[in-house]
Scaffold this motif. Structure first.
Motif, PDB file in Angstrom:
ATOM      1  N   GLN A 129      18.847 -83.199  46.816  1.00 16.19           N
ATOM      2  CA  GLN A 129      19.406 -81.962  47.364  1.00 16.19           C
ATOM      3  C   GLN A 129      20.901 -81.876  47.111  1.00 16.19           C
ATOM      4  N   LEU A 183      20.181 -77.852  50.219  1.00 16.74           N
ATOM      5  CA  LEU A 183      19.148 -77.123  49.484  1.00 16.74           C
ATOM      6  C   LEU A 183      18.523 -78.043  48.446  1.00 16.74           C
ATOM      7  N   SER A 184      17.198 -78.096  48.425  1.00 19.91           N
ATOM      8  CA  SER A 184      16.526 -78.933  47.444  1.00 19.91           C
ATOM      9  C   SER A 184      16.932 -78.526  46.033  1.00 19.91           C
ATOM     10  N   SER A 185      17.208 -79.519  45.201  1.00 16.00           N
ATOM     11  CA  SER A 185      17.574 -79.252  43.812  1.00 16.00           C
ATOM     12  C   SER A 185      16.353 -79.064  42.930  1.00 16.00           C
ATOM     13  N   CYS A 232      14.553 -77.089  52.297  1.00 13.31           N
ATOM     14  CA  CYS A 232      15.927 -77.321  52.755  1.00 13.31           C
ATOM     15  C   CYS A 232      15.979 -78.494  53.722  1.00 13.31           C
ATOM     16  N   TYR A 233      17.207 -78.957  53.964  1.00 12.41           N
ATOM     17  CA  TYR A 233      17.414 -80.091  54.850  1.00 12.41           C
ATOM     18  C   TYR A 233      18.586 -79.810  55.791  1.00 12.41           C
ATOM     19  N   GLN A 287      25.952 -84.344  54.233  1.00 14.40           N
ATOM     20  CA  GLN A 287      25.235 -83.247  53.557  1.00 14.40           C
ATOM     21  C   GLN A 287      26.179 -82.207  52.973  1.00 14.40           C
TER      22      GLN A 287
END
Length: 353
Positions: free
Chosen positions: A306, A310-312, A318-319, A325
């Motif tokens: 991420q 946001l997940s890549s 999302c996290y 972060q």
């Protein structure tokens, strides 16, 4: 067919609650799934005398100030009470005692629980944070050691360490605070460190250090945009006369020991020392086994792939609450609200799937 949500949030600790606030504010249809019976995250697992290192004025979730003087330092129990009140005040749609077993993605996110329930959503926010898997380094001879050995997440109070010889491994806030309170009752208390403890005064020129961190922007600077993870500053805030304890020898510090033997440890200079108990204040690692079924979500270590939460690799994933972060404060109660606002904004910008 199960109800369809815009967003499912996994976890109702401080990160999940912050997500709930911004999701509700934006009029989105969501649900929060929490494995435990209360919305307190990891706080109920922390040691008895834990006190926030940031004052109440800097320690609130969005939409509800911490209910005490802004310059007071909340205790663990006060934080727990605050989180419960926060969830009740905002009336978030939380389902308690629902543990997520696995997630699958086929256009939508399908979330399956240990109880056999299934939930569907266009987007998923993993808010189980950074504090759910205790990290203890593998050290030579650890299986030979006959004394008591725990992670700081298992520590509660100093009572059982009276007259013992104790080592606390670490140099951060938790390590120093635990070591300091144990040193009041133990025969010998030593911090085992890779580098000397760096103490930061709690107050500078009459202001709490977090005031200055806010003024200069360090607490919220977007290091993540430059590929830098700032999960820990590598020091400890002196909230209880720690400098005096270290100077007097009441709380010692030594370079990290090389290995264990049955009765204790062998230090870097070859000296043997008998030890009764060792506490590893060596932090945590994120663990999200429920995502193993989502292809590309995790790296080989099980860490989320991420950027900024946001997940890549997986659209709509999302996290929240990950250490470093988006800023130094991301995994703290004072920083997670800003991250939640950003993540929800990005979900809306992408059209929610």
């Amino acid at each position: 067919m199960s109800e369809l949500y815009d967003v499912i949030v996994i976890g109702a600790g401080q990160a999940g609650l912050a997500a709930g606030y911004h999701l509700k504010k934006n009029g989105l249809k969501f649900i929060i799934l929490e494995a435990n019976s209360e919305p307190t995250g990891s706080w109920s697992q922390y040691y008895d005398n834990l006190r926030l290192f940031s004052p109440a004025g800097y320690s609130s979730l969005p939409g509800m100030p911490f209910p005490m003087k802004s310059d007071a330092y909340p205790t663990r129990d006060e934080v727990i009470t605050y989180l419960k009140s926060y969830a009740e005040h905002h009336r978030f749609p939380i389902r308690f005692n629902v543990r997520v077993e696995r997630v699958e993605r086929n256009v939508l996110f399908n979330v399956y629980t240990e109880g056999g329930e299934a939930y569907r959503a266009k987007n998923l926010i993993c808010a189980t944070g950074s504090f759910n898997r205790a990290f203890v380094p593998e050290l030579e001879g650890s299986k030979l050691f006959k004394g008591n050995m725990i992670h700081s997440s298992e520590y509660r109070n100093p009572d059982s360490y009276r007259n013992q010889r104790v080592i606390v491994v670490g140099r951060g806030n938790s390590a120093v605070q635990i070591g300091a309170e144990i040193s009041e009752v133990a025969a010998v208390t030593t911090l085992a460190v890779l580098q000397p403890v760096q103490l930061v005064p709690q107050r500078l020129l009459g202001k709490d250090v977090h005031f200055w961190m806010t003024i200069i922007g360090y607490d919220s600077f977007p290091f993540w945009r430059f590929g830098v993870n700032v999960g820990s500053p590598g020091g400890a805030i002196d909230v209880g006369g720690f400098k005096k304890m270290l100077k007097s020898g009441q709380l010692q510090q030594k370079n990290m020991f090389k290995r264990f033997y049955s009765e204790g440890v062998i230090w870097s200079d070859g000296t043997k020392e008998q030890i009764d108990s060792i506490i590893f204040a060596t932090g945590f690692r994120p663990i999200m086994p429920y995502l193993h079924g989502v292809e590309g979500a995790l790296d080989v270590r099980g860490y989320p792939i991420q950027k900024g939460g946001l997940s890549s690799t997986v659209l709509g994933l999302c996290y929240l609450g990950l250490s470093g972060q988006r800023s130094f404060a991301s995994a703290t109660i004072r920083g997670v609200g800003s991250d939640a606002k950003y993540v929800v904004k990005q979900l809306k910008r992408r059209g929610l799937g």
